[in-house]
Design a protein around this motif. Structure first.
Motif: not given
Length: 107
Positions: A26-41
């Motif tokens: 929805d036009d909002e920047p989000i960063a999705v991270y991989n921390l040792r196989g776990e994902y977070f946004a």
């Protein structure tokens, strides 16, 4: 929240460990991270001066802003080091099969 409320952003394995993928929901920047196989946004925005966190690096589970070094816990969005003092938003994330999905719950 229904399944149509979730946005597919990547597949498992596409984001290297200790790295992130920048995406827009929805036009909002989000960063999705991989921390040792776990994902977070989290929001891809430093609360200190709106720097893009995805341009920085990961250190001890924190996103480090490349502009002034503010740090945010990737799991929660909580600020952990100045010059930022305001937390950023952490988004619900799930993995369905091998698809990483994010839910924008800010509304």
């Amino acid at each position: 929240m229904t399944s149509s409320d979730w946005t597919a952003v990547a597949r498992v394995g596409e984001i290297p460990d200790q790295q992130c993928l920048r995406c827009d929901i929805d036009d909002e920047p989000i960063a999705v991270y991989n921390l040792r196989g776990e994902y977070f946004a989290i929001e891809d925005r430093c609360s200190h001066d709106d720097g893009e966190l995805a341009d920085g690096w990961v250190e001890n589970g924190c996103a480090v802003c490349p502009r002034h070094g503010a740090r945010f816990d990737i799991r929660t969005g909580r600020v952990t080091a100045p010059p930022a003092y305001e937390d950023i938003h952490s988004f619900p994330l799930r993995v369905v099969g091998d698809v990483i999905e994010v839910y924008d719950d800010r509304d």
